[in-house]
Design a protein around this motif. Structure first.
Motif, PDB file in Angstrom:
ATOM      1  N   SER A   1       1.689  59.754 -33.318  1.00  0.00           N
ATOM      2  CA  SER A   1       1.778  61.015 -34.064  1.00  0.00           C
ATOM      3  C   SER A   1       0.972  61.409 -35.215  1.00  0.00           C
ATOM      4  CB  SER A   1       2.519  61.848 -33.123  1.00  0.00           C
ATOM      5  OG  SER A   1       3.862  61.700 -33.992  1.00  0.00           O
TER       6      SER A   1
ATOM      7  N   SER B   1      -1.480  63.825 -37.009  1.00  0.00           N
ATOM      8  CA  SER B   1      -1.958  65.317 -35.941  1.00  0.00           C
ATOM      9  C   SER B   1      -1.888  66.685 -36.495  1.00  0.00           C
ATOM     10  CB  SER B   1      -0.521  65.283 -34.382  1.00  0.00           C
ATOM     11  OG  SER B   1       0.660  65.782 -35.206  1.00  0.00           O
ATOM     12  N   ASP B   2      -0.573  66.490 -37.524  1.00  0.00           N
ATOM     13  CA  ASP B   2      -1.066  68.042 -38.028  1.00  0.00           C
ATOM     14  C   ASP B   2      -1.911  67.995 -39.203  1.00  0.00           C
ATOM     15  OD1 ASP B   2       0.903  69.161 -37.297  1.00  0.00           O
ATOM     16  OD2 ASP B   2       2.617  68.729 -38.948  1.00  0.00           O
TER      17      ASP B   2
ATOM     18  N   TRP C   1      -4.944  66.763 -38.465  1.00  0.00           N
ATOM     19  CA  TRP C   1      -6.399  66.949 -37.427  1.00  0.00           C
ATOM     20  C   TRP C   1      -6.335  68.073 -37.358  1.00  0.00           C
ATOM     21  CZ3 TRP C   1     -10.437  66.444 -35.332  1.00  0.00           C
ATOM     22  CH2 TRP C   1     -10.998  66.402 -34.494  1.00  0.00           C
ATOM     23  N   ARG C   2      -5.245  68.493 -36.807  1.00  0.00           N
ATOM     24  CA  ARG C   2      -5.179  70.102 -36.211  1.00  0.00           C
ATOM     25  C   ARG C   2      -5.010  70.923 -37.328  1.00  0.00           C
ATOM     26  NH1 ARG C   2       0.468  69.472 -33.175  1.00  0.00           N
ATOM     27  NH2 ARG C   2      -0.983  68.189 -31.358  1.00  0.00           N
TER      28      ARG C   2
END
Lengths: 130, 132
Positions: A22, A25-26, A28-29
């Protein structure tokens, strides 16, 4: 190390526990919401320009129409998510005190969720014509 | 016990000569922070529209004032600058535009496009509605 009873190296202790997968994830978002807003910005600006000079009744009628409400809700979700991640990065860069950092990150989450919910609630209310 | 090794820390901002890309990086972050708090204005406006004529008139009185107009103008620039400046990062994320002339061009482009788009939007705004 702090635990002399163990002969294992720090690397040995964490090896094979696996990655959380993870870590990005930030990142990517942040990009996902950025692309979403790049696509939505033109309709959003057109909507705002449509509202100029109108009174509340006129503005409420435009904001309550289905396509406009959907575009605005999508834009709000993307922007609030984007700014939540952005502000957290800034906090993690500059706030070094652990307690203060936790409190700031928490306040950031509260602020972003409150802004998102208030804005979306207003649009839903306008759409339902209550 | 081995002594703690005092490794050099990476030098902070003031060590470096200010460059255009560096300045725009700071501006990107600053406009981001401004937009973060600017969402309060957006939320206030939407809630007022949902609340009724009285609340909406308050928002219009604010956005019609000199201070309000300045804030909304600043907000427009911050939004559009952050947008076009952010588009640069898409190029960099994909691995393009890292040569000196390319990154300078992208950065100048973002700076000029941000200001131009802001002026364009406000010209349209005045043409459509005769000001806020």
């Amino acid at each position: 190390m702090s635990r002399p009873s163990s002969m294992r190296t720090p690397l040995g202790r964490v090896r094979y526990l696996g990655s959380s997968h993870s870590g990005t994830s930030d990142f990517w978002r942040q990009r996902l919401t950025a692309v979403a807003m790049t696509l939505l910005i033109v309709p959003v600006i057109v909507i705002v320009l449509m509202l100029i000079g109108r009174n509340q009744a006129g503005a409420a009628q435009i904001l309550g129409s289905l396509p406009i409400a959907i575009i605005l809700v999508l834009f709000i979700i993307a922007s609030v998510w984007h700014m939540k991640i952005g502000m957290q990065i800034i906090i993690e860069d500059y706030v070094h005190n652990e307690i203060l950092k936790l409190a700031s990150v928490m306040a950031n989450n509260f602020f972003c969720i409150a802004v998102a919910l208030a804005s979306i609630y207003a649009i839903v209310k306008l759409s339902s014509g209550v | 016990m081995t002594a703690r090794i005092e490794r050099p820390l990476s030098p902070h901002l003031q060590t470096y000569r200010m460059t255009l890309t560096m300045a725009l990086s700071v501006i990107h972050r600053a406009t981001g922070i401004a937009l973060y708090f600017g969402t309060l204005l957006l939320a206030w406006w939407l809630i007022a529209a949902a609340s009724g004529p009285g609340a909406y008139a308050h928002v219009q009185a604010f956005t019609g004032s000199i201070i309000g107009k300045l804030i909304v103008f600043g907000y427009t620039w911050a939004l559009l600058h952050h947008l076009v400046s952010g588009i640069r990062y898409f190029f960099w994320d994909l691995g393009y535009g890292f040569k000196a002339n390319e990154r300078e061009a992208l950065t100048w482009g973002a700076l000029i496009a941000g200001i131009s788009l802001t002026v364009l939007v406000w010209i349209i705004a005045y043409t459509v509605g005769g000001g806020r």
